[in-house]
Enzyme design. Sequence first.
Site, PDB file in Angstrom:
ATOM      1  CG  ASN A 111      -9.198   0.097  11.316  1.00  0.00           C
ATOM      2  OD1 ASN A 111      -8.314  -0.191  10.556  1.00  0.00           O
ATOM      3  ND2 ASN A 111      -9.502   1.142  10.154  1.00  0.00           N
TER       4      ASN A 111
ATOM      5  CG  ASP B 147      -0.217  -0.169   2.388  1.00  0.00           C
ATOM      6  OD1 ASP B 147       0.852  -0.372   2.675  1.00  0.00           O
ATOM      7  OD2 ASP B 147      -0.864  -0.805   3.242  1.00  0.00           O
TER       8      ASP B 147
ATOM      9  CD  GLU C 232      -8.631   2.574   6.418  1.00  0.00           C
ATOM     10  OE1 GLU C 232      -8.785   1.287   6.983  1.00  0.00           O
ATOM     11  OE2 GLU C 232      -7.797   3.217   6.253  1.00  0.00           O
TER      12      GLU C 232
ATOM     13  CG  HIS D 182      -5.945  -1.096   7.928  1.00  0.00           C
ATOM     14  ND1 HIS D 182      -6.294   0.683   8.089  1.00  0.00           N
ATOM     15  CD2 HIS D 182      -4.928  -1.635   8.669  1.00  0.00           C
ATOM     16  CE1 HIS D 182      -4.696   1.070   7.870  1.00  0.00           C
ATOM     17  NE2 HIS D 182      -4.165   0.224   8.112  1.00  0.00           N
TER      18      HIS D 182
HETATM   19  P1  PGA Z   1       1.527  -1.830  12.201  1.00  0.00           P
HETATM   20  O1  PGA Z   1       0.555  -1.185  11.403  1.00  0.00           O
HETATM   21  O2  PGA Z   1       2.717  -2.747  11.749  1.00  0.00           O
HETATM   22  O3  PGA Z   1       2.083  -0.478  12.761  1.00  0.00           O
HETATM   23  O4  PGA Z   1       0.819  -1.852  13.625  1.00  0.00           O
HETATM   24  C1  PGA Z   1      -0.090  -2.277  10.661  1.00  0.00           C
HETATM   25  C2  PGA Z   1      -1.205  -1.791   9.731  1.00  0.00           C
HETATM   26  O5  PGA Z   1      -1.477  -0.763  10.137  1.00  0.00           O
HETATM   27  O6  PGA Z   1      -1.726  -2.152   9.040  1.00  0.00           O
END
Ligand code: PGA
Length: 237
Positions: free
Chosen positions: A133, A66, A140, A135
Amino acid sequence: MNLLVVNSEKFAATAADHIEAVVQSKAKVNICFPTGDTPKGVYLELERRVRHGMLSLKNVRGFGLDEWGELKDDNPIRCSSRIRNDLYNRVDIEEYYYVNPQAFDMAEECKEYERLIQTKGGLHLSMLGIGLNGHVGFNEPGSRVDSRTRVVKLDDTTKRVSEKYGWKQKQPIWGVTLGVGTLLESEKVLILANGRHKAQIVQKAIEDPVTPFVPVSLLRDHRNVTFLLDTEAAFLL
Ligand code: PGA
């Protein structure tokens, strides 16, 4: 669905073992790599193995999962900059690709990225973190199971969390991500979560009914998916 819970000290090495097995299974391997805090230790472990001559990633093609919108190519917050810093510049990977969020025609850019993945033989492994959340990438809550690479409006939680990546003056509005449908076509999926702060979303992702409102849960239906958790993230299971 495979569920693997290990203590925090074994987390990075276990993930690296998974990646190593895929890397050694084919002459050319296409891997989708995430950014974020979760995979950092895994990248250090891959770097250590490469430096010690225990592993080579020369046969790996890296694909970005992403990207934030609105940022120029050289911006250090960009996922492409971070994965270069955290992994690509530290190992012997020679070929890697990202979606360009500055493309004039984003719809065409997203289609082109999908075509590229197909032309190169499809993804053999998609490694993913889990957002607070639920995702995966920037898929999302509400993302469709058949969604493809596309531009997305970011969720409020993602905007809030963006501060830790260096978004301070303003919050990001949009991003671009491989779709859930794209990830479901990957030969293997490895989903990582570590830390107590992920325990609640991990429980929803694994134990609650599959729902687009917790997008990572949609990947439970993949034919070869492994959830790798440390004991902290698995605390509520
Ligand atoms: P993080 O992010 O590894 O920094 O917890 C994960 C994400 O938001 O996909």
